[in-house]
Design a protein around this motif. Sequence first.
Motif, mmCIF file in Angstrom:
data_model
loop_
_atom_site.group_PDB
_atom_site.id
_atom_site.type_symbol
_atom_site.label_atom_id
_atom_site.label_comp_id
_atom_site.label_asym_id
_atom_site.label_seq_id
_atom_site.Cartn_x
_atom_site.Cartn_y
_atom_site.Cartn_z
ATOM 1 N N THR A 1 -6.131 14.417 -9.441
ATOM 2 C CA THR A 1 -7.518 14.479 -8.994
ATOM 3 C C THR A 1 -7.553 14.225 -7.483
ATOM 4 O O THR A 1 -6.671 14.670 -6.765
ATOM 5 N N THR A 2 -8.538 13.499 -7.007
ATOM 6 C CA THR A 2 -8.683 13.236 -5.576
ATOM 7 C C THR A 2 -7.872 12.010 -5.167
ATOM 8 O O THR A 2 -7.915 10.976 -5.848
ATOM 9 N N PRO A 3 -7.137 12.084 -4.056
ATOM 10 C CA PRO A 3 -6.391 10.909 -3.596
ATOM 11 C C PRO A 3 -7.309 9.718 -3.340
ATOM 12 O O PRO A 3 -8.462 9.882 -2.913
ATOM 13 N N THR A 4 -6.795 8.538 -3.588
ATOM 14 C CA THR A 4 -7.526 7.311 -3.280
ATOM 15 C C THR A 4 -7.394 7.005 -1.787
ATOM 16 O O THR A 4 -6.701 7.711 -1.045
ATOM 17 N N THR A 5 -8.003 5.925 -1.369
ATOM 18 C CA THR A 5 -7.880 5.489 0.032
ATOM 19 C C THR A 5 -6.731 4.514 0.231
ATOM 20 O O THR A 5 -6.601 3.906 1.298
ATOM 21 N N LEU A 6 -5.865 4.366 -0.774
ATOM 22 C CA LEU A 6 -4.834 3.330 -0.720
ATOM 23 C C LEU A 6 -3.904 3.492 0.482
ATOM 24 O O LEU A 6 -3.554 2.502 1.138
ATOM 25 N N VAL A 7 -3.484 4.714 0.770
ATOM 26 C CA VAL A 7 -2.563 4.915 1.892
ATOM 27 C C VAL A 7 -3.204 4.437 3.192
ATOM 28 O O VAL A 7 -2.617 3.650 3.954
ATOM 29 N N ALA A 8 -4.401 4.889 3.449
ATOM 30 C CA ALA A 8 -5.086 4.497 4.682
ATOM 31 C C ALA A 8 -5.360 3.002 4.709
ATOM 32 O O ALA A 8 -5.188 2.342 5.750
ATOM 33 N N ASP A 9 -5.778 2.446 3.583
ATOM 34 C CA ASP A 9 -6.092 1.011 3.533
ATOM 35 C C ASP A 9 -4.851 0.165 3.771
ATOM 36 O O ASP A 9 -4.906 -0.864 4.461
ATOM 37 N N ALA A 10 -3.723 0.570 3.182
ATOM 38 C CA ALA A 10 -2.476 -0.180 3.371
ATOM 39 C C ALA A 10 -1.990 -0.076 4.812
ATOM 40 O O ALA A 10 -1.578 -1.073 5.423
ATOM 41 N N HIS A 11 -2.028 1.129 5.361
ATOM 42 C CA HIS A 11 -1.597 1.317 6.744
ATOM 43 C C HIS A 11 -2.464 0.507 7.706
ATOM 44 O O HIS A 11 -1.989 -0.003 8.727
ATOM 45 N N LYS A 12 -3.726 0.366 7.384
ATOM 46 C CA LYS A 12 -4.653 -0.358 8.259
ATOM 47 C C LYS A 12 -4.234 -1.818 8.442
ATOM 48 O O LYS A 12 -4.478 -2.419 9.496
ATOM 49 N N VAL A 13 -3.590 -2.398 7.418
ATOM 50 C CA VAL A 13 -3.147 -3.799 7.529
ATOM 51 C C VAL A 13 -1.639 -3.889 7.786
ATOM 52 O O VAL A 13 -1.043 -4.959 7.665
ATOM 53 N N GLY A 14 -1.023 -2.748 8.130
ATOM 54 C CA GLY A 14 0.371 -2.755 8.549
ATOM 55 C C GLY A 14 1.403 -2.648 7.442
ATOM 56 O O GLY A 14 2.586 -2.895 7.680
ATOM 57 N N LEU A 15 0.975 -2.291 6.231
ATOM 58 C CA LEU A 15 1.911 -2.165 5.113
ATOM 59 C C LEU A 15 2.436 -0.742 4.991
ATOM 60 O O LEU A 15 1.679 0.229 5.150
ATOM 61 N N ILE A 16 3.720 -0.622 4.696
ATOM 62 C CA ILE A 16 4.280 0.685 4.356
ATOM 63 C C ILE A 16 4.124 0.915 2.853
ATOM 64 O O ILE A 16 3.958 -0.034 2.087
ATOM 65 N N LEU A 17 4.173 2.181 2.432
ATOM 66 C CA LEU A 17 4.029 2.525 1.018
ATOM 67 C C LEU A 17 5.218 3.348 0.559
ATOM 68 O O LEU A 17 5.501 4.413 1.129
ATOM 69 N N HIS A 18 5.910 2.859 -0.472
ATOM 70 C CA HIS A 18 7.012 3.573 -1.115
ATOM 71 C C HIS A 18 6.689 3.714 -2.603
ATOM 72 O O HIS A 18 7.160 2.922 -3.421
ATOM 73 N N PRO A 19 5.880 4.691 -2.987
ATOM 74 C CA PRO A 19 5.507 4.820 -4.402
ATOM 75 C C PRO A 19 6.661 5.311 -5.270
ATOM 76 O O PRO A 19 7.675 5.815 -4.775
ATOM 77 N N TYR A 20 6.468 5.188 -6.576
ATOM 78 C CA TYR A 20 7.483 5.590 -7.548
ATOM 79 C C TYR A 20 6.823 6.356 -8.685
ATOM 80 O O TYR A 20 5.631 6.205 -8.932
ATOM 81 N N THR A 21 7.566 7.166 -9.448
ATOM 82 C CA THR A 21 8.893 7.696 -9.250
ATOM 83 C C THR A 21 8.815 9.210 -9.430
ATOM 84 O O THR A 21 8.227 9.681 -10.400
ATOM 85 N N MET A 22 9.435 9.962 -8.513
ATOM 86 C CA MET A 22 9.509 11.413 -8.661
ATOM 87 C C MET A 22 10.737 11.779 -9.486
ATOM 88 O O MET A 22 11.843 11.303 -9.219
ATOM 89 N N ARG A 23 10.517 12.625 -10.512
ATOM 90 C CA ARG A 23 11.597 13.134 -11.359
ATOM 91 C C ARG A 23 11.384 14.632 -11.541
ATOM 92 O O ARG A 23 10.246 15.103 -11.568
#
Length: 396
Positions: A319-341
Amino acid sequence: MGSQDSQAGNGQTGGTGRRALLGAAVLGAGGAILGLSGTARAAEAAGSAGARHGGGVKSLPVPTIIGHRGASGYRPEHTFGSYQLALDLGAHVVEAGDLVPTKDGHLVCRHEPEIGGTTDVADHKEFADRKTTKVLDGVSVTGWFTEDFTLAELKTLRAVERIPANRPHNTLYNGRWQIPTFEEVLKWQDEQTRKRGRQVWIYPETKHPTYFRKLGLGLEERVAKLLRKYGKDGRNAPVILQSFEPTSIQRLNRLVDNPLVVLLSSATSRPWDFVEAGDPRTVADLVTPAGLREIAGYAQGIGPTLDLIIPKDANGNLTTPTTLVADAHKVGLILHPYTMRNENPFLPTSFRKGTDPDAYGDVFGAYRTYFATGIDGVFTDNPDTGLLAREDFVNS
């Protein structure tokens, strides 16, 4: 990486696509993938140089391709065969170690403390009486558990493929490798760094830390002791530590200076340490701006399930992406989601091809969609595929 991973699917082989992708990656093995543009090659070189000279986790190429339990799409997971192949295929980082303890206090690398599905323990008559039922993070589990074996006993076992219905080809390698210890992994990391002339990164996870602490087998102190022994406990050390339990990461933050990542399962789930402590918060609370700011106070990143990046509808379509990437980056966190198969059952519905659960779907399309959200990297069972997808994305 986590217990939350899907194990769905049964069926026949779809080996043609697999062999083609593996062959393509082997041609570019050793850290670089054939066909990279000058810009992409420069980015790879800069990332490798930064990591080699102590640039820390943010010096890794972006998006970072992390070999999930090694190259577990092609070899039984958490074996040196799987770890070695992940490096040969060019993975930037290897998830070498879901860490669980033995009876005599050693840390070994297994997906779960229950080893009936990942080793040949059931074939060892001398261990038949070790089979038991335990409650692991609120779930009744029957099998054989690492904490009931000494290291010497575990070393008599051999690893087997965890999901043979989806990966029958991997069963060819059943029985070939022992269970590695975390100390062996740290020595292997140094050896591979010397041989390859570039810094090898690993990404171990503390598994069920609250459960083991109650058994008197605390994980974090054991991890910290080994990291200090091998000089890998610093801010720029090539060892990223992760856990599904935030308090485990907080404990590690007090013991070592390594980059730390909080793993996040489904939005409605609660980390088990929260359950034990009576903390009512769910993962949904942790991914709010306030929750992310709190995490940023003791960790450098998050490892969310891909569904927290782009949710699926009732039919399994994105569906539509959440704001999690932008929200995490805003506080300086990197994102490594899981898992591609690569296999159909593990892909969003619209990216599947046919009904064979062992066949590969349109995984490149799925990578493209997830990379477009701005994630900093991804765990994948198929590092060669991930690197080719990354090449497409970087060059597009």
